[in-house]
Design an enzyme around this catalytic site. Structure first.
Site, short mmCIF file in Angstrom:
data_model
loop_
_atom_site.label_atom_id
_atom_site.label_comp_id
_atom_site.label_asym_id
_atom_site.label_seq_id
_atom_site.Cartn_x
_atom_site.Cartn_y
_atom_site.Cartn_z
N LEU A 1 0.83 -1.20 0.00
CA LEU A 1 0.00 0.00 0.00
C LEU A 1 0.87 1.26 0.00
O LEU A 1 0.58 2.22 -0.71
CB LEU A 1 -0.93 0.00 1.21
N LYS B 1 -1.68 11.52 17.98
CA LYS B 1 -1.58 10.09 18.29
C LYS B 1 -2.96 9.48 18.61
O LYS B 1 -3.80 10.11 19.25
CB LYS B 1 -0.65 9.88 19.49
N GLY C 1 16.68 17.38 13.05
CA GLY C 1 17.70 16.34 13.03
C GLY C 1 17.97 15.73 11.67
O GLY C 1 19.08 15.79 11.16
N ARG D 1 3.72 6.28 5.93
CA ARG D 1 4.88 6.19 6.82
C ARG D 1 4.78 4.90 7.63
O ARG D 1 3.86 4.70 8.43
CB ARG D 1 4.91 7.39 7.75
N HIS E 1 12.96 16.94 21.77
CA HIS E 1 11.94 17.22 20.76
C HIS E 1 10.71 16.36 21.03
O HIS E 1 10.83 15.18 21.36
CB HIS E 1 12.46 16.93 19.35
N GLU F 1 5.96 20.38 17.90
CA GLU F 1 5.14 20.53 16.69
C GLU F 1 3.98 21.47 17.00
O GLU F 1 3.24 21.24 17.94
CB GLU F 1 4.62 19.17 16.25
N HIS G 1 5.31 17.21 7.23
CA HIS G 1 4.62 16.06 6.66
C HIS G 1 3.84 16.41 5.41
O HIS G 1 3.23 15.56 4.79
CB HIS G 1 3.68 15.44 7.70
#
Length: 794
Positions: free
Chosen positions: A18, A112, A433, A516, A642, A666, A695
């Site tokens: 996928l 999340k 990073g 991802r 972070h 973020e 993203h």
């Protein structure tokens, strides 16, 4: 007879088919029709696996092109109005624009899914939101399964959980005011399922495992009263924690069954047995849907047999939650150590475990004697293996002291020394990073792993990539540089490969968000760092530039959360082992002359238990683990951390207690909304709110970033602000990366100049509580190449 079923299956494919198809579609290399065909193939393959395992029904509706919450929004017809899309005519291209943004609109916010590393797209609701119906993709999937003659159990996210997880940017808006509208939409969906002859629908309400106030608890009764009588039976599914607190409430709802998670919360079974309606089904999650250890079938059978005697065919046996959080199959793992492999079960193997449990209950243990014996042997092998316990680690744990978790001086003293040592300008710029992981980088790593590239050739190629990243950062004018992480496959796997106690898979992929995928390493034994992991690479990167180079590490809690963790000792103990390993690396980086060290902890909020009564214990050991990993350095060495894509406001005191000198977070997708909590809390240390979303392929302009920075200055004094992207840049290309970072640096310089024009005392007037301030002589200084005053380029 007991029935067996699952709550959902991984959708990415055993070889990430996928992901490959999605990204080909995004590049314009694959048509929408061809992408849809990949979806057909994956669904049919996964349904066939469930059929072969003997499940009483296959799960349908668990497939999503990007995210199940986004697909639910598309189903309900409640897409963000700012995109201007017609939900009923939504194309896959538009669906992906909602998730990834476009030239006109930033992507939907992402955060999340409960306490997992899966990210969902947050619905945007207000008083004008309607639920008039959208795409028919769910019904197409169900028709597809029915056409194959399969018994189907559709899976839906429940209306209360959907509203709970949504957000509104309208102050004071009550999302539950939309309950009548969304319930009406669910009534229409269930009626259409009934028309197809569907008997059972799984409706997920994991919100019942949260601390719900009276207002939200009261919403369940009217909502489910209206959903009754639609012609289908409802299995109300809870998972990730105990729902026993709400068992009495749930048992009074007009539903026909309940699913509970007995892996995460085995103690809730007695409460549910007491309130279960006499005709209701009880589905028990006894196979771990979030970890990869083989189920102790003998132990689980001892739990199930009296339940089966009590409930008969009203007992359903299942994994604890959707298998979305586990890899697809062990079948392709050819290099994994045979002993360790015998201890594991991925999603396909968990289907077989359900089969064994179902047969044992319905036919007797003799029918599956060989399978039970194999399970017993695997459990004994793991308990007795000499590779699990490490005497060196046990000795180190016993020597841990309280003082190891504390820096030599408080932040107010450290920051003054750091400013003198580092000589950074106001609003220093940096990145999180990683830099783009190009095809060439991936090919280099793969060739080295296959033995086709010598160690020396590999080192030279990686060093050339590091130099490229350093030169680009210098040209862009960034203040604190990173080496780009070309040598790293993943921020957890890379470190795990250099630690004892870890094992790795070839294809143990799980979805984190969209395309991802991550391949969590397996912690099977005591964790130990035998030698430095990043020192030589970081030292080399620093040798290429006169600017500050950050050492980049992953923190102990994130190493824990993003691994498949051993379940034979407390997570707290494993976290401490990881903290000691990272502590050694931090000390070695400092000895190598690295003055800024970042220890990423994006998962610290993710690990927070769902119930507030359990927070204190978790936060105590999680914060302690981070502090032990960081506290060995001198005051002059600056520790960064972070965090991203989670709600941090409710644990801000604990984040402050971590005592990192700088935290980057973020914030761009929520337009700096998250930063408000840091301001209200009066966060004491320095902070870098992300000014653009990495993203999304969208490159925001200078003005957009400047606007976010000015918004940040309303909350945090500017001399305590850093300027950075939301997250690492490994998934982006160089063209968009350079364009975005160029705009970011210009925005930072513009704000420096703007504040400097207010007078030399502007920075002093905005000084933090510490009394420390940026040198006013630099506050309105315009930097030039080779600047002698501040050491920064233009």
């Amino acid at each position: 007879m007991a029935r067996i079923h699952i709550l959902g299956f991984p959708r990415i494919g055993a070889q990430r088919e996928l992901k490959t198809a999605q990204e080909s579609f995004w590049r314009g290399e694959l048509s929408e029709a061809a992408l849809r065909q990949v979806g057909v193939q994956l669904r049919q393959r996964h349904w066939q696996a469930q059929k072969v395992a003997g499940l009483n029904a296959v799960a349908a509706g668990d497939f999503a092109w990007y995210d199940q919450m986004l697909s639910t929004s598309a189903l309900l017809g409640c897409l963000p109005s700012r995109f201007g899309f017609d939900a009923k005519a939504l194309s896959l291209g538009q669906y992906f624009e909602l998730a990834r943004g476009n030239t006109a609109q930033p992507a939907m916010e992402m955060t999340k899914w409960f306490d997992t590393n899966y990210h969902y797209l947050v619905p945007e609701l207000d008083a004008q939101t309607t639920f008039d119906g959208g795409v028919d993709w769910l019904f197409d999937d169900i028709d597809e399964a029915l056409s194959q003659g399969l018994p189907v159990k559709p899976v839906l996210i429940g209306p209360i959980t959907y509203l709970w997880l949504a957000k509104s940017h309208v102050a004071g808006f009550d999302r539950l005011s939309l309950l009548p509208k969304i319930v009406a939409a669910y009534q229409r969906i269930l009626a259409r399922l009934a028309d197809r002859g569907i008997a059972w629908v799984q409706i997920d309400e994991p919100a019942l495992c949260l601390d719900l106030d009276a207002h939200w608890r009261a919403a369940f009764a009217p909502a489910y009263a209206d959903l009754a009588g639609t012609g289908v039976k409802l299995l109300l599914a809870t998972y990730f924690d105990t729902a026993a607190d709400h068992a009495v409430l749930a048992a009074q709802l007009p539903v026909q069954g309940f699913h509970i998670d007995l892996v995460r919360a085995p103690q809730q079974l007695d409460a549910w047995r007491q309130v279960l309606p006499k005709d209701a089904v009880l589905s028990v999650g006894v196979v771990d849907g979030r970890n990869i250890w083989r189920t102790d079938l003998r132990r689980v059978l001892a739990l199930l047999q009296p339940l089966h005697a009590e409930l008969g065919d009203r007992l359903w046996v299942a994994p604890s939650c959707s298998l979305l959080h586990t890899p697809v199959s062990l079948a392709s793992e050819q290099k994994l150590d045979a002993e360790i492999k015998s201890w594991l079960a991925f999603a396909t193997e968990k289907l077989h475990e359900l089969t064994v449990l179902g047969r044992a209950l319905n036919e007797g243990e003799a029918a599956v004697a060989a399978e039970l014996a194999a399970s017993d042997a695997a459990q004994a092998s793991r308990r007795q293996s000499g590779r699990v316990v490490n005497a060196l680690v046990q000795k180190r744990l016993a020597a841990v002291t309280t003082s190891m978790a504390h820096r030599a001086s408080p932040f107010t003293q450290r920051i003054e020394k750091q400013r003198q040592t580092l000589q950074l300008p106001p609003l220093p710029t940096t990145t999180i990073g990683s830099f783009p992981q190009t095809a060439a980088i991936r090919q280099t790593r793969a060739a080295h792993k296959r033995g086709e590239l010598s160690a020396l050739d590999y080192l030279q190629r990686i060093r050339s990539e590091i130099e490229l990243a350093v030169r680009k950062q210098e040209d862009l004018g960034l203040d604190v540089l990173v080496h780009g992480e070309a040598e790293r496959n993943d921020m957890v796997e890379y470190f795990g490969e250099q630690l004892w106690g870890y094992a790795f898979t070839e294809n143990g992929w799980v979805q984190s968000y969209g395309s991802r995928c991550v391949k969590p390493p397996i912690i099977y034994g005591d964790v130990f760092r035998p030698e430095p992991m990043t020192v030589e690479t970081t030292r080399y990167a620093q040798s290429l530039t006169d600017r500050l180079m950050k050492g980049m590490l992953t923190g102990p809690v994130t190493m824990l959360q993003w691994s498949f963790v051993r379940d034979d000792q407390p997570r707290e103990t494993t976290a401490l082992q990881l903290a000691l390993a990272i502590r050694d690396e931090v000390s070695d980086l400092e000895k190598a002359g690295i003055k800024v060290i970042q220890i990423d902890e994006p998962a610290i909020r993710e690990g927070l238990p769902l119930r507030q009564r359990d927070w204190a214990a978790y936060l105590e050991w999680a914060v302690r683990a981070f502090k032990i990993s960081a506290a060995s350095v001198k005051d002059e060495t600056q520790i960064h951390t972070h965090m991203c894509y989670a709600e941090f406001n409710d644990i801000l005191p604990s984040i402050a207690a971590m005592d990192a000198d700088v935290i980057t977070i973020e914030t761009s997708r929520s337009a700096m909304e998250l930063l408000d909590g840091f301001g209200a809390f009066d966060y004491p240390n320095e902070i870098g709110p992300g000014v653009y979303d990495i993203h999304s392929p969208r490159v925001p302009g200078v003005e957009a970033m400047l606007k976010l920075l000015e918004r940040a200055c309303e909350v945090i004094p500017p001399q305590r602000l850093w300027v950075n992207p939301d997250c690492g840049l490994k998934t982006r290309g160089w063209i968009e990366t350079e364009a975005a970072l160029s705009n970011m640096v210009k925005a930072a310089k513009a704000l420096r100049l703007k504040i400097g024009e207010q007078g030399d005392d502007a920075w002093l007037r905005l000084a933090p509580r510490t009394g420390a301030a940026i040198n006013p002589a630099l506050s309105n200084h315009v930097h030039s190449a080779g600047c002698n005053d501040c050491g920064q380029a233009a």
